[in-house]
Write a protein that holds these residues in place. Structure first.
Motif, PDB file in Angstrom:
ATOM      1  N   LEU A  87      34.312 -17.118  30.133  1.00  8.31           N
ATOM      2  CA  LEU A  87      33.096 -17.659  30.563  1.00  8.31           C
ATOM      3  C   LEU A  87      33.236 -19.188  29.920  1.00  8.31           C
ATOM      4  O   LEU A  87      33.499 -19.402  28.874  1.00  8.31           O
ATOM      5  CB  LEU A  87      31.868 -16.967  30.048  1.00  8.31           C
ATOM      6  N   TYR A  88      32.262 -20.082  30.512  1.00 12.90           N
ATOM      7  CA  TYR A  88      32.174 -21.380  30.075  1.00 12.90           C
ATOM      8  C   TYR A  88      31.454 -21.455  28.807  1.00 12.90           C
ATOM      9  O   TYR A  88      29.980 -21.070  29.018  1.00 12.90           O
ATOM     10  CB  TYR A  88      31.856 -22.389  31.078  1.00 12.90           C
ATOM     11  N   PRO A  89      31.951 -21.670  27.507  1.00 12.82           N
ATOM     12  CA  PRO A  89      30.894 -21.358  26.459  1.00 12.82           C
ATOM     13  C   PRO A  89      29.824 -22.194  26.119  1.00 12.82           C
ATOM     14  O   PRO A  89      29.010 -22.151  25.475  1.00 12.82           O
ATOM     15  CB  PRO A  89      31.926 -21.554  25.309  1.00 12.82           C
ATOM     16  N   HIS A  90      29.988 -23.635  26.875  1.00 12.91           N
ATOM     17  CA  HIS A  90      28.988 -24.614  26.483  1.00 12.91           C
ATOM     18  C   HIS A  90      27.897 -24.318  27.702  1.00 12.91           C
ATOM     19  O   HIS A  90      27.184 -25.339  27.793  1.00 12.91           O
ATOM     20  CB  HIS A  90      29.565 -25.801  26.697  1.00 12.91           C
ATOM     21  N   MET A  91      28.054 -23.578  28.533  1.00  9.89           N
ATOM     22  CA  MET A  91      26.965 -23.430  29.695  1.00  9.89           C
ATOM     23  C   MET A  91      26.279 -22.069  29.589  1.00  9.89           C
ATOM     24  O   MET A  91      26.715 -21.209  28.929  1.00  9.89           O
ATOM     25  CB  MET A  91      27.775 -23.406  31.085  1.00  9.89           C
TER      26      MET A  91
END
Lengths: 359, 294
Positions: A87-91
């Motif tokens: 998963l994209y951690p910053h989104m």
């Protein structure tokens, strides 16, 4: 909706290591194909080649009838669920799910409705504003699934998606994945090393070993007729009992009495070339007092350990030719150190030759 | 939070931090205090006696157009140096990640310039771009660029930025490479499968995830451009032509050690200290908020 066709696919790494040595699999539309095998058997490499993350050294991979060897992952219209979810951690969850749609230029309101309806199906609606690190393992797994589903791709690829979850959640998600896959009707390839997952999920089960397909077919067919000792010991838990018997290359059929010391065979003929005898723990039974069996294999054994699981118990025994496991229903009467006789009906015996192939 | 380890000894902890404290006190607080005290003194031209004048030196410095001009020069120089040093380093790091064979070799080569002392780096650029003998200056003139850092202030500034940035690129490169390696590969793969092309992947996944590194380097590079570039300025332009490349640090040196106006020079260094503290505080307060730590 699409088919996936692999024809003699090979992967040779620059160092000369051959990870996949010529695999051909045809997955019909809407079916779930499970690749199962021990670590290092090439199953993940094969999946990554279907995804376009690894180049194909030779052979072809076709999605929906179109050869995609030269097509990058961006254009293959596939979705993948990674083992670590990626998963994209910053989104936020919402953006994680919307990312793929945005990249393909889907209109904003359509993105919104699709993300929200997918989130509803996966019970993620209340988590849309969270970031991945604020989610539990199971929730992350769901988001990863959601990110794949929302795009409505031609093919789903799963790379050991449940291996980071605890046993209970894994069982739950397994059922859910199967239901989702069936209701969405998306062709899927699923990689796992867990034979239980493989058995329960697969429409087509592919057992791989050392870069080659060992056996391919419906899960229960493979379970009932394993093509080799490798498959026999890999599919089913606990694995099939395998006992070595002396092979006589060109003799006629021999009765089992000749192989086991104290007259164990009870008139069963071993096929020509058989070198290994196998039977499943659940097909074996303990000979009761006064019973006079016929047409069965009778094996004297000593109990070494007892594992009560609840509904069933497993007896770990030492027998002539090797160690065996016997499953008995309910509570086991036997104790470690007991001597008993294990009974297997002739029809439940499997025979393998000296190379491990089924006879 | 992990449970704390408690040591019963009351003296030992102080003894253990004492060396660090001593160093900080002797080499930082003492000189800083000295500078603060000096900034309020006024000396006579012969250095025979000095008089306490409170904030007169500060008033004078801040009212001096030369000082304000120097401030402007410093801002231009710092922003340009930090931007060039970080931009180029990021580009190189991303490219070096893509190299398949002898990755380590490329990296090592790219790290070497950091070992070059500022003054030497300055001399290097001075010779390369010297309008009369510089080999690169001749090339520039051949392709039709009127290049003269000795007379033209803009050219001098460009040269200075190039030299200062060149030296810092290696350092930034090292951190960017480490930052890039810390980004899980599967994220990039997931983005590729999600249909993001290479540039898009960089700006939407890689760059945001590099933010902690970028932020750290921003602080380091600004501080570097403000303070550590004295050697380069001194070697390349000496603040000239005119005062077009006289940064605040260089002016502190020039006024204090060349012109011997100690009070004013001390006041300037105090202001400089305040500026850097403020800058760092602002960076931490406003920029860091946007940074996502893994």
């Amino acid at each position: 909706m699409a088919t996936v066709d692999l024809k003699d696919v090979r992967k040779v790494y620059p160092g000369g290591v051959e990870a996949v040595k010529g695999v051909s699999i045809a997955i019909p539309d809407k079916e779930l194909c499970v690749l199962v095998g021990p670590s290092g058997c090439g199953k993940s490499t094969l999946l990554r080649m279907i995804a376009g993350l690894e180049t194909i050294s030779s052979g072809t991979c076709a999605i929906d009838g179109k050869v995609v060897n030269a097509v990058g992952p961006t254009e293959r219209d596939i979705a993948m669920v990674f083992q670590n979810y990626a998963l994209y951690p910053h989104m936020k969850v919402y953006d994680n799910m919307a990312y793929g749609l945005r990249n393909r230029g889907t209109p904003k309101d359509e993105i919104d409705s699709r993300v929200r309806s997918t989130a509803k199906v996966l019970e993620l609606s209340h988590l849309l504003d969270r970031r991945p690190r604020e989610l539990s393992g199971g929730q992350r797994q769901r988001v990863a699934m959601g990110r794949a589903i929302v795009r409505n791709p031609k093919v789903f690829l799963f790379d050991e998606p449940l291996s980071n979850l605890d046993a209970k959640l894994r069982g739950q998600m397994r059922v859910e994945i199967k239901n989702l896959q069936r209701s969405l009707g998306v062709t899927s390839v699923y990689v796992t090393h867990d034979q239980l997952e493989a058995m329960t999920l697969a429409d087509i089960l592919v057992v791989m070993n050392a870069g080659l397909v060992e056996q391919m077919g419906a899960p229960l067919d493979i379970y009932e007729k394993p093509a080799s000792t490798f498959v026999a010991s890999f599919i089913g838990a606990p694995p099939m009992n395998l006992l070595a018997i002396a092979a006589k290359p060109d003799s006629q059929a021999d009765t089992l009495e000749k192989f086991f010391a104290n007259g164990a065979g009870l008139g069963i003929a071993a096929p020509v070339l058989a070198a290994t005898l196998g039977f499943r723990p659940e097909d074996a039974d303990v000979l009761g007092e006064g019973e006079k069996p016929s047409g069965s294999l009778k094996l004297p054994a000593t109990v070494e350990a007892v594992e009560p699981v609840g509904a069933e118990s497993f007896l770990y025994c030492a027998a002539a030719g090797g160690r065996i496991v016997v499953r008995v229903a309910g509570r086991a009467v036997a104790k470690p150190g007991d001597s008993l006789e294990v009974l297997v009906p002739a029809g439940k015996l499997h025979w393998f030759d000296s190379t491990g192939k089924r006879v | 939070m992990s449970p704390r380890v408690v040591f019963p000894n009351r003296v030992l902890p102080y003894l253990l931090v004492a060396p660090q404290l001593a160093i900080t006190l002797v080499f930082f607080y003492w000189p800083a205090g000295q500078a603060l005290y000096q900034s309020m003194l006024k000396e006579d031209p012969f250095g025979l006696k000095s008089k306490f004048v409170w904030f007169d030196n500060f008033k004078k410095v801040l009212a001096d157009p030369n000082y304000l001009y120097s401030l402007k020069v410093t801002v231009v120089f710092s922003v340009a140096t930090a931007a060039v040093a970080m931009g180029v380093a990021l580009l190189l790091a991303v490219m070096a990640e893509k190299v398949v064979r002898s990755k380590g070799f490329y990296r090592t080569l790219l790290i070497w310039p950091y070992a070059v002392a500022p003054a030497i780096a300055g001399m290097l650029f001075l010779f390369l771009f010297n309008p009369s003998i510089g080999s690169l200056a001749i090339l520039l003139r051949k392709i039709g660029i009127a290049w003269d850092p000795v007379l033209n202030g803009t050219d001098a500034m460009t040269l200075l930025v190039a030299a200062a940035a060149w030296k810092q690129i290696s350092y930034n490169f090292l951190f960017f490479v480490a930052g890039l390696q810390a980004i899980p590969k599967t994220l990039i793969e997931a983005a590729a499968i999600d249909g993001a092309k290479e540039m898009k992947r960089f700006w939407t996944i890689t760059f945001p995830l590099l933010a902690p590194t970028t932020f750290f380097l921003l602080v380091i590079n600004t501080t570097y451009a403000f303070f550590d570039t004295f050697g380069i300025v001194h070697a390349v332009t000496g603040g000239g032509p005119g005062k077009s490349t006289e940064t605040l640090v260089y002016k502190v040196y020039n006024d204090g050690f060349v012109n011997l106006i100690l009070g004013s020079s001390a006041a300037q260094s105090v202001i400089l200290m305040v500026i850097v503290i403020a800058l760092t505080a602002i960076q931490f307060r406003y920029v860091e908020r946007k940074v996502h730590y893994g």
